[in-house]
Design a protein around this motif. Structure first.
Motif, PDB file in Angstrom:
ATOM      1  N   ASP A   1       0.831  -1.206   0.000  1.00 17.33           N
ATOM      2  CA  ASP A   1       0.000   0.000   0.000  1.00 17.33           C
ATOM      3  C   ASP A   1       0.863   1.253   0.000  1.00 17.33           C
ATOM      4  O   ASP A   1       0.628   2.177  -0.777  1.00 17.33           O
ATOM      5  N   PHE A   2       1.839   1.258   0.864  1.00 18.77           N
ATOM      6  CA  PHE A   2       2.679   2.450   0.935  1.00 18.77           C
ATOM      7  C   PHE A   2       3.501   2.641  -0.331  1.00 18.77           C
ATOM      8  O   PHE A   2       3.703   3.747  -0.808  1.00 18.77           O
ATOM      9  N   MET A   3       3.961   1.534  -0.865  1.00 24.41           N
ATOM     10  CA  MET A   3       4.713   1.642  -2.103  1.00 24.41           C
ATOM     11  C   MET A   3       3.837   2.172  -3.236  1.00 24.41           C
ATOM     12  O   MET A   3       4.267   2.980  -4.042  1.00 24.41           O
ATOM     13  N   ASN A   4       2.614   1.695  -3.277  1.00 24.39           N
ATOM     14  CA  ASN A   4       1.706   2.165  -4.330  1.00 24.39           C
ATOM     15  C   ASN A   4       1.443   3.654  -4.240  1.00 24.39           C
ATOM     16  O   ASN A   4       1.457   4.353  -5.244  1.00 24.39           O
ATOM     17  N   VAL A   5       1.189   4.090  -3.010  1.00 23.06           N
ATOM     18  CA  VAL A   5       0.949   5.526  -2.836  1.00 23.06           C
ATOM     19  C   VAL A   5       2.171   6.310  -3.275  1.00 23.06           C
ATOM     20  O   VAL A   5       2.083   7.288  -4.016  1.00 23.06           O
ATOM     21  N   GLY A   6       3.316   5.852  -2.847  1.00 20.39           N
ATOM     22  CA  GLY A   6       4.558   6.529  -3.233  1.00 20.39           C
ATOM     23  C   GLY A   6       4.754   6.513  -4.733  1.00 20.39           C
ATOM     24  O   GLY A   6       5.130   7.516  -5.332  1.00 20.39           O
TER      25      GLY A   6
END
Lengths: 172, 199
Positions: free
Chosen positions: B25-30
């Motif tokens: 999730d965090f990677m996607n947002v980034g």
């Protein structure tokens, strides 16, 4: 399991950063590609019109010289038109220097010079040589040509930087 | 409690999947925010490059040729024209034909390919055959222009080919431009005029 909240926040940040970096690299490629496509098109559009006036003036200069015409007004007009087109940048100066050139104004001057020259020669002006462009009426519309940026750091700023980027699913 | 209880296993799996969900999730947002930022940061650079290296020189080349042709045409029609009446009509016809053909040429006919764009598109096809929402999208304005042009082609085709003739008019190429330039030069010199040298 023992959770260290501090380190978890860090981990989240580093996941975000990792994704951001990959995304940025990918976005860079898309930005260059799309910007290039726009720049090619705009450069062609502007210089096709300018080249038309320039070529018209150059050839008539040759005609006048070949015929030994001593027509100072026409010769002066041709010279002036050629000076104006020579001033027009062939590269977007935003990249290099913050020059004070007023592009829409220069464009208007060139167009009216061309029309004046046509009148002197008794020739019907051809505005916009290209028959296929929808911007046929661009002659009297200074706002149509790429907007001179008011921030002063670029002549042709890309106006649609709000292009939405389709989301990409990042998978491992 | 039994150590080998499947329940324990599930907890572990749950933890793992929870973990990988958070990380992705965090990677996607980034990734999303990065791609937008990276794109916006480089649009101008691409624009300047395309303008100076391709658009302006190519446009000027075509523009100059059209300007020459237009000047010759207007000269042949003007009272100042000193061409022999016997050859005048032929030359005029020639000039008209060249001018008309030059006017047919579009940017999209002669623009060289963008190798980086083509390569990147291939990469997208290779890596992301499944997710189609990440193709290189053409700028809206450019797309509209292309659409209009193909509409023109259709209309033109209807007029020119009439009923049943499947001979479609081919789009001009860079070779045609070179050939037209040579014809124009020959025409100009045959009238006894200098063909302007350009830099």
């Amino acid at each position: 399991m023992d959770f260290d909240l501090e380190s978890l926040v860090h981990v989240e940040q580093s996941f975000y950063d990792e994704g951001y970096k990959d995304g940025f690299d990918h976005g860079r490629i898309h930005g260059l590609i799309e910007g290039r496509a726009l720049g090619r098109e705009k450069g062609f559009e502007m210089w096709e019109e300018l080249g038309f006036y320039e070529g018209f003036a150059l050839l008539w200069k040759g005609i006048q010289e070949a015929q030994g015409v001593k027509d100072d007004r026409t010769a002066h007009n041709i010279r002036h038109l050629l000076e104006l087109t020579a001033q027009f940048p062939r590269a977007n100066p935003s990249a290099t220097d913050a020059s004070e050139l007023d592009i829409p104004r220069l464009f208007r001057q060139i167009r009216s010079r061309y029309k004046a020259l046509c009148a002197m020669l008794g020739v019907k002006p051809t505005l916009r040589a290209s028959g296929s462009s929808p911007a046929q009426e661009a002659t009297e519309d200074p706002g149509k040509t790429p907007v001179a940026s008011e921030e002063g750091n670029g002549l042709w700023k890309i106006d649609d930087t709000r292009v939405s980027v389709p989301p990409k699913d990042y998978s491992f | 409690m039994d150590d080998d209880s499947p329940w324990d296993d599930n907890v572990q799996t749950l933890k793992d999947s929870e973990w990988s969900k958070i990380s992705s999730d965090f990677m996607n947002v980034g990734y999303r925010e990065g791609i937008t930022a990276g794109k916006e940061a480089h649009l101008q650079q691409g624009f300047d490059e395309g303008f100076a290296k391709t658009g302006a020189p190519l446009g000027r080349e075509i523009g100059l040729l059209r300007g020459f042709a237009s000047a010759i045409l207007s000269f042949l029609k003007s009272p100042a024209c000193t061409v022999e009446p016997s050859i005048h009509d032929g030359l005029l016809q020639d000039a008209r034909a060249i001018f008309a053909e030059l006017n047919r040429i579009r940017f999209s006919d002669i623009v060289p390919p963008d190798p980086e764009a083509e390569q990147h598109e291939r990469e997208h096809l290779d890596t992301a055959a499944a997710d189609r929402d990440d193709e290189i999208v053409m700028n809206e304005e450019l797309q509209q222009k292309r659409d209009l042009e193909s509409l023109e082609d259709m209309m033109g085709g209807m007029g020119a080919s009439g009923a049943g003739s499947k001979q479609e008019q081919k789009r001009p190429t860079q070779e045609d431009v070179t050939a037209l330039a040579a014809r124009l030069r020959a025409l100009t010199t045959s009238i006894g005029l200098p063909f302007p040298s350009i830099n």
